[in-house]
Design a protein around this motif. Structure first.
Motif, PDB file in Angstrom:
ATOM      1  N   SER A 142       5.185  -7.466   6.718  1.00 30.77           N
ATOM      2  CA  SER A 142       5.122  -6.860   7.695  1.00 30.77           C
ATOM      3  C   SER A 142       4.233  -5.760   8.133  1.00 30.77           C
ATOM      4  O   SER A 142       3.285  -5.684   6.658  1.00 30.77           O
ATOM      5  N   VAL A 143       3.439  -5.159   9.223  1.00 28.07           N
ATOM      6  CA  VAL A 143       2.491  -4.593   8.610  1.00 28.07           C
ATOM      7  C   VAL A 143       2.485  -3.240   8.490  1.00 28.07           C
ATOM      8  O   VAL A 143       1.740  -2.741   8.232  1.00 28.07           O
ATOM      9  N   ASN A 144       3.753  -2.503   8.425  1.00 23.32           N
ATOM     10  CA  ASN A 144       3.624  -1.582   7.091  1.00 23.32           C
ATOM     11  C   ASN A 144       4.820  -0.964   6.382  1.00 23.32           C
ATOM     12  O   ASN A 144       4.674  -0.987   5.240  1.00 23.32           O
ATOM     13  N   GLY A 145       4.281  -3.105   6.019  1.00 28.28           N
ATOM     14  CA  GLY A 145       4.987  -3.574   4.453  1.00 28.28           C
ATOM     15  C   GLY A 145       4.408  -3.222   3.320  1.00 28.28           C
ATOM     16  O   GLY A 145       2.787  -2.464   3.974  1.00 28.28           O
ATOM     17  N   ASN A 156       0.423  -4.868   2.400  1.00 32.35           N
ATOM     18  CA  ASN A 156      -0.729  -4.494   3.514  1.00 32.35           C
ATOM     19  C   ASN A 156      -1.132  -3.547   3.095  1.00 32.35           C
ATOM     20  O   ASN A 156      -1.392  -2.590   2.987  1.00 32.35           O
ATOM     21  N   LYS A 157       0.207  -2.059   2.863  1.00 30.24           N
ATOM     22  CA  LYS A 157      -0.824  -0.821   1.967  1.00 30.24           C
ATOM     23  C   LYS A 157      -1.146  -1.227   0.997  1.00 30.24           C
ATOM     24  O   LYS A 157      -2.046   0.172   0.302  1.00 30.24           O
ATOM     25  N   GLN A 174      -7.768  -2.037   7.612  1.00 30.37           N
ATOM     26  CA  GLN A 174      -6.768  -1.852   8.453  1.00 30.37           C
ATOM     27  C   GLN A 174      -5.873  -3.224   8.665  1.00 30.37           C
ATOM     28  O   GLN A 174      -5.241  -3.996   7.782  1.00 30.37           O
ATOM     29  N   PRO A 175      -4.108  -2.619   8.039  1.00 29.99           N
ATOM     30  CA  PRO A 175      -2.446  -3.274   8.223  1.00 29.99           C
ATOM     31  C   PRO A 175      -3.487  -4.724   9.185  1.00 29.99           C
ATOM     32  O   PRO A 175      -3.410  -4.440  10.196  1.00 29.99           O
ATOM     33  N   GLY A 226      -1.083  -8.118  11.152  1.00 30.99           N
ATOM     34  CA  GLY A 226      -0.024  -8.238  11.142  1.00 30.99           C
ATOM     35  C   GLY A 226       0.381 -10.633  10.405  1.00 30.99           C
ATOM     36  O   GLY A 226       0.092 -11.784  11.114  1.00 30.99           O
TER      37      GLY A 226
END
Length: 299
Positions: free
Chosen positions: A128-131, A134-135, A145-146, A148
């Motif tokens: 996920s974008v905030n998963g 990505n981090k 940047q993250p 999708g």
């Protein structure tokens, strides 16, 4: 007479399994084959309108079917070699006598004990974008940047590929481990005396001795990957999106069979094509593997 009695007993004991196989496997296949030649209405007054090869010709001209074939082939071509190679390497490492190998086997085998739906949900969170993925990628500077991953048609199928390789490797690794146990240790000892290093022993002894196991794993892998459905269904919500990037043959069969009115005969035609394709590939691989085994025996 005794042999006839034994055959009769064997038939009686296997009869329940044969009946279940006939009712729940053979009959549905035959009925699906029959439906593929008809335009079927299953609502209200059930009707069958014979269209011959019309459904098959339509499938060959359907752009969505072509996309589904392309996605499925891409998935198969990447996943089958990747899961086979990784399973072999992991099995070889775990069989080499490393410390805590029992614990490693247990940890690596855990994904196979989890349902496919649960694993898909876990990977949807990871990608996920905030998963976490990505981090991590942003944290080490690989991404600015993250991204999708699951909403981009260029990356979503590869995310599913990573998930499936991770979840299928442990089972195949276990099969390879069983195969490694059957290789005589004297072969490795003789090779070591002759000066062969670990890589040479892997290439010259392990891989050739595991050819029958590898053939089995590849056949199972082909059959399962061509039927990819649940992960793409969950990730896309059954749509095959974004932009048909997760549309596979199994998913499009489901869509035409249950989501579109009056196209179950068309869905059956696609299912028959998929079944025949898997069967032909399996038979080719089986013939090739039998020839290899025979050739090795003659040598």
């Amino acid at each position: 007479m005794k042999k006839k009695g034994e055959k009769l007993q064997g038939l009686i004991f296997s009869l329940p399994a044969l009946i279940i196989l006939f009712i729940f496997t053979l009959l549905p296949i035959l009925y699906s084959f029959y439906l593929s030649f008809n335009k079927v209405n299953l609502v209200g007054d059930i009707s069958y309108n014979f269209v011959g090869l019309g459904n098959y010709i339509k499938a060959l001209r359907d752009p969505r079917v072509i996309v589904a074939i392309q996605n499925t082939l891409k998935y198969v071509i990447i996943v089958v070699p990747a899961q086979t190679l990784l399973a072999l390497l992991l099995a070889y490492i775990l069989n080499s006598g490393i410390k805590f190998q029992t614990g490693f086997r247990t940890l690596l085998f855990l994904p196979t004990l989890t349902s496919s739906s649960a694993l898909t949900m876990i990977f949807m969170f990871l990608f996920s974008v905030n998963g976490p993925i990505n981090k991590m990628l942003v944290g080490v500077g690989i991404l600015n940047q993250p991204v999708g991953f699951l909403y981009d048609s260029k990356t979503v199928l590869y995310a599913i590929i990573i998930m499936n390789v991770w979840s299928t490797v442990p089972m195949f690794m276990t099969i390879y481990l069983a195969g490694l146990q059957d290789i005589p240790k004297t072969m490795y000892e003789a090779a070591e005396i002759d000066g062969a290093n670990a890589f040479q022993r892997l290439v010259k002894i392990t891989v050739p001795q595991l050819v029958p196991v590898t053939n089995y794993i590849v056949m199972v892998g082909l059959a399962s990957t061509f039927q990819l459905f649940d992960q793409t269904y969950i990730v896309s919500g059954g749509s095959g999106g974004p932009n048909n990037a997760t549309l596979t043959l199994s998913l499009i069969i489901y869509q035409y069979a249950f989501k579109t009115f009056g196209t179950i005969g068309y869905a059956s035609a696609i299912a028959v094509v998929l079944t025949l394709f898997i069967f032909i590939l399996t038979m080719i691989l089986r013939k090739f593997s039998n020839e290899n085994v025979t050739g090795e025996g003659l040598d």
